[in-house]
Scaffold this active site. Structure first.
Site, PDB file in Angstrom:
ATOM      1  N   LYS B 101     -21.865 -24.464  10.502  1.00  0.00           N
ATOM      2  CA  LYS B 101     -21.877 -24.320   9.044  1.00  0.00           C
ATOM      3  C   LYS B 101     -23.093 -25.095   8.556  1.00  0.00           C
ATOM      4  O   LYS B 101     -23.121 -26.331   8.611  1.00  0.00           O
ATOM      5  CB  LYS B 101     -20.581 -24.871   8.432  1.00  0.00           C
ATOM      6  CG  LYS B 101     -20.589 -24.815   6.911  1.00  0.00           C
ATOM      7  CD  LYS B 101     -19.354 -25.451   6.307  1.00  0.00           C
ATOM      8  CE  LYS B 101     -19.646 -25.836   4.864  1.00  0.00           C
ATOM      9  NZ  LYS B 101     -18.531 -26.543   4.234  1.00  0.00           N
ATOM     10  N   ALA B 189     -16.447 -23.883  -1.167  1.00  0.00           N
ATOM     11  CA  ALA B 189     -16.671 -24.983  -2.111  1.00  0.00           C
ATOM     12  C   ALA B 189     -16.308 -24.645  -3.551  1.00  0.00           C
ATOM     13  O   ALA B 189     -16.599 -23.559  -4.050  1.00  0.00           O
ATOM     14  CB  ALA B 189     -18.106 -25.491  -2.088  1.00  0.00           C
ATOM     15  N   GLY B 190     -15.654 -25.615  -4.198  1.00  0.00           N
ATOM     16  CA  GLY B 190     -15.387 -25.542  -5.624  1.00  0.00           C
ATOM     17  C   GLY B 190     -14.029 -24.982  -6.007  1.00  0.00           C
ATOM     18  O   GLY B 190     -13.710 -24.938  -7.189  1.00  0.00           O
ATOM     19  N   THR B 212     -11.033 -30.248  -0.165  1.00  0.00           N
ATOM     20  CA  THR B 212     -10.548 -31.301  -1.063  1.00  0.00           C
ATOM     21  C   THR B 212      -9.251 -30.930  -1.781  1.00  0.00           C
ATOM     22  O   THR B 212      -8.350 -31.762  -1.911  1.00  0.00           O
ATOM     23  CB  THR B 212     -11.641 -31.623  -2.105  1.00  0.00           C
ATOM     24  OG1 THR B 212     -12.861 -31.901  -1.416  1.00  0.00           O
ATOM     25  CG2 THR B 212     -11.259 -32.838  -2.935  1.00  0.00           C
TER      26      THR B 212
END
Lengths: 65, 266
Positions: B101, B189-190, B212
């Protein structure tokens, strides 16, 4: 000889990357290495001579996103 | 009987469309449970400096191997193509995979990819036999250059890493999907909530990667399950064909034959 290992300045005796890894207590661990931002394969560490001001990275697996 | 809806990425055929990061969990045991609850077949990992004699990296790697999942090492935190290339090469030796990645970070506040360094590193690594998963923006021109460089999958952001904002640029992501109908696109992401993951899957993205939102949830294991359900639901919705929205109401119950309807105005 003075070199930098993982961001810290060290005074070392080891002439090669392989000896440095032994000296620092990594020899029984799975680590990967780079010298001056160039990857050094594990089988090439014995022939990789260290010189003054070299910058060494020694890394292990870690959590990541 | 329906056909299996597998995702093929490089040499892998995957039944799960949920890729999970391994960082920031309260404990290794919770990480392991979350991976199982997610049903993830791919987890992201990293490599970091370690003090001699410490065994933190080794115990983590043992845990991941016991789970039997495929690992996708990252180059997180790298600021230049040169750093990212060396990190990828170290990762290949450490983890025994040519998957990487690829992250080349260009800006501190947003952790936005440096797309110039990204394309440069992607070309070097692809030529060296790596299967590159580039963390990129929704920019179409950059996407084209990454494919030219040898990438066979793209990983556009939805929003900055760790922000949990969901889709920041709906138009951009829709355009990317439409422009590259045959390239696996994994939103990375996000994403902060399962509804946001469902939303990207409904747009036709092939998979979602997050960390996360699961790791920092009050109950990471339950949240992993929630995201898994949402990703599956979003994918099923996309395949089913979503209705087009319209401005005015359209009665769902047939109007014809309604009682008291004699065709006269009230």
């Amino acid at each position: 000889m003075r070199i930098r290992v993982n961001g810290q300045t060290l005074e070392i005796e080891a002439p090669t990357l392989e000896r440095l890894i032994e000296e620092l207590g990594f020899s029984e661990q799975t680590v990967a290495t780079a010298v001056n931002q160039e990857f050094v394969r594990s089988k090439d560490r014995g022939e990789t001579l260290l010189v003054e001001d070299d910058t060494i990275e020694i890394v292990t697996p870690r959590q990541g996103g | 009987m329906s056909m299996p809806d597998d995702l093929v990425v490089y040499d892998a055929r995957l039944s799960s469309r949920f890729l999970l990061g391994t960082a920031r969990y309260p404990s290794p045991a919770i990480l392991a449970e979350a991976i199982r609850a997610a049903g993830a077949e791919i987890v992201t990992v990293s490599l970091r400096r370690e003090a001699g004699g410490s065994r933190a990296g080794e115990s983590f790697w043992r845990l991941i191997r016991e789970l039997g999942v495929r690992v996708l090492p990252n180059t997180a935190g790298c600021r230049t193509a040169k750093e990212a290339v060396a990190t990828a090469q170290m990762a290949r030796e450490l983890f025994g995979t040519s998957w990487i990645k690829l992250e080349v970070i260009g800006e501190e506040d947003t952790l936005q990819p440096d797309v110039f360094g990204l394309v440069e590193a992607a070309r070097i690594l692809s030529d060296d036999g790596f299967c590159v998963f580039p963390y990129t923006t929704e920019d179409l021109v950059v996407a084209e250059k990454l494919l030219d460089a040898g990438c066979r999958v793209l990983m556009p952001w939805a929003a900055p890493i760790g922000s949990g904002r969901g889709i920041n640029n709906l138009f951009g992501l829709r355009a990317l999907r439409a422009h590259f109908p045959n390239t696996p696109l994994i939103v990375d992401a996000g994403l902060g909530a399962p509804s946001q993951a469902a939303a990207v899957m409904e747009l036709g993205f092939d998979a979602a990667l997050l960390n996360t939102a699961v790791a920092r949830a009050g109950d990471p294991v339950a949240m992993a399950r929630a995201f898994s359900l949402a990703i599956e639901a979003g994918r099923a919705a996309y395949l089913s064909g979503l209705m087009e929205p319209r401005d005015m109401a359209a009665p769902s119950t047939p109007v014809l034959g309604r009682a008291f309807d004699d065709g006269l105005e009230a």
